[in-house]
Design a protein around this motif. Structure first.
Motif, short mmCIF file in Angstrom:
data_model
loop_
_atom_site.label_atom_id
_atom_site.label_comp_id
_atom_site.label_asym_id
_atom_site.label_seq_id
_atom_site.Cartn_x
_atom_site.Cartn_y
_atom_site.Cartn_z
N ALA A 113 5.69 2.68 7.82
CA ALA A 113 4.89 1.52 7.42
C ALA A 113 4.42 1.66 5.98
O ALA A 113 4.46 0.70 5.20
CB ALA A 113 3.70 1.35 8.37
N LEU A 114 4.00 2.86 5.59
CA LEU A 114 3.58 3.10 4.21
C LEU A 114 4.75 2.93 3.24
O LEU A 114 4.60 2.33 2.17
CB LEU A 114 2.97 4.50 4.08
N LEU A 115 5.91 3.45 3.60
CA LEU A 115 7.09 3.31 2.74
C LEU A 115 7.49 1.84 2.61
O LEU A 115 7.84 1.38 1.52
CB LEU A 115 8.26 4.12 3.30
N ARG A 116 7.43 1.10 3.70
CA ARG A 116 7.77 -0.33 3.65
C ARG A 116 6.81 -1.08 2.73
O ARG A 116 7.21 -1.93 1.95
CB ARG A 116 7.75 -0.95 5.04
N ASP A 117 5.51 -0.76 2.83
CA ASP A 117 4.52 -1.41 1.97
C ASP A 117 4.74 -1.06 0.51
O ASP A 117 4.66 -1.92 -0.37
CB ASP A 117 3.10 -1.01 2.38
N TYR A 118 5.02 0.20 0.25
CA TYR A 118 5.14 0.67 -1.12
C TYR A 118 6.47 0.25 -1.76
O TYR A 118 6.50 -0.12 -2.93
CB TYR A 118 5.00 2.20 -1.15
N CYS A 119 7.53 0.32 -0.99
CA CYS A 119 8.87 0.06 -1.55
C CYS A 119 9.34 -1.37 -1.35
O CYS A 119 10.37 -1.76 -1.91
CB CYS A 119 9.89 1.02 -0.93
N TYR A 120 8.64 -2.15 -0.55
CA TYR A 120 9.00 -3.54 -0.26
C TYR A 120 10.44 -3.63 0.21
O TYR A 120 10.83 -2.94 1.13
CB TYR A 120 8.74 -4.43 -1.48
N GLU A 121 11.22 -4.46 -0.45
CA GLU A 121 12.62 -4.68 -0.05
C GLU A 121 13.57 -3.60 -0.56
O GLU A 121 14.75 -3.63 -0.27
CB GLU A 121 13.11 -6.05 -0.55
N ARG A 122 13.05 -2.65 -1.31
CA ARG A 122 13.91 -1.62 -1.89
C ARG A 122 14.21 -0.47 -0.93
O ARG A 122 15.13 0.29 -1.16
CB ARG A 122 13.27 -1.07 -3.17
#
Length: 173
Positions: A113-122
């Motif tokens: 969840a943290l990675l998704r928030d931080y990296c968005y679509e990347r």
């Protein structure tokens, strides 16, 4: 006559099944390695662009601090967590190192969840729409119990699980 299985064979099966379940359930994880000798998990994630050292420093602080807080709230002591990155041709590989004894399914979900928030679509996600929702739920339910079983593994065998063309493969390392 039924074949007899040794404890080591059961430990190997548990380790392989754990890696498969984690990779099937969490398509954000590119590879996972279980080193039973060191009692460590190594999870890699891919980001579709180069991340700067400053950006990585911020991201790793958020993730490692969150893992620390998660374990403090769970009453877990002596957790080991570390993170590093490498950039190859504009793609960033993030590697999270975790000790098996304190590693949990809830922590995996929080980290993603943290990675998704931080990296968005990347954040590179290997979506496999062929896996039914019921299968994902079953894999998720199995992860905690398999993690508990793997904590007691005495084998010196290490495994690595990877994704390739929509499939999950596990190799003896």
């Amino acid at each position: 006559m039924m074949p007899k299985y040794s404890q080591e064979e059961n430990d190997i099966t548990d380790s392989v099944n754990l890696l498969i379940s984690i990779l099937v359930r969490y398509p954000e994880i590119a590879t996972i390695r279980f080193d039973s000798n060191k009692k460590m998990m190594k999870l890699t994630f891919m980001v579709s662009e180069a991340i700067t050292e400053d950006a990585f420093s911020g991201l790793s602080s958020i993730i490692l601090d969150s893992i620390g807080i998660y374990h403090m709230l769970q009453g877990t002591v002596d957790s080991v967590a570390d993170m590093n990155m490498a950039v190859f041709d504009g793609v960033t590989v993030l590697t999270l190192y975790r000790d098996v004894n304190t590693f949990s399914k809830g922590e995996i979900a929080m980290t993603i969840a943290l990675l998704r928030d931080y990296c968005y679509e990347r954040l590179v996600i290997d979506r496999n729409d062929a896996v039914p929702e019921e299968e994902l739920i079953m894999q998720e339910q199995m992860i905690d119990s398999m993690l508990e079983q793997v904590k007691g593994v005495q084998s010196v065998t290490s495994f690595v699980g990877i994704r390739e063309d929509g499939r999950v493969l596990v190799f003896n390392k």
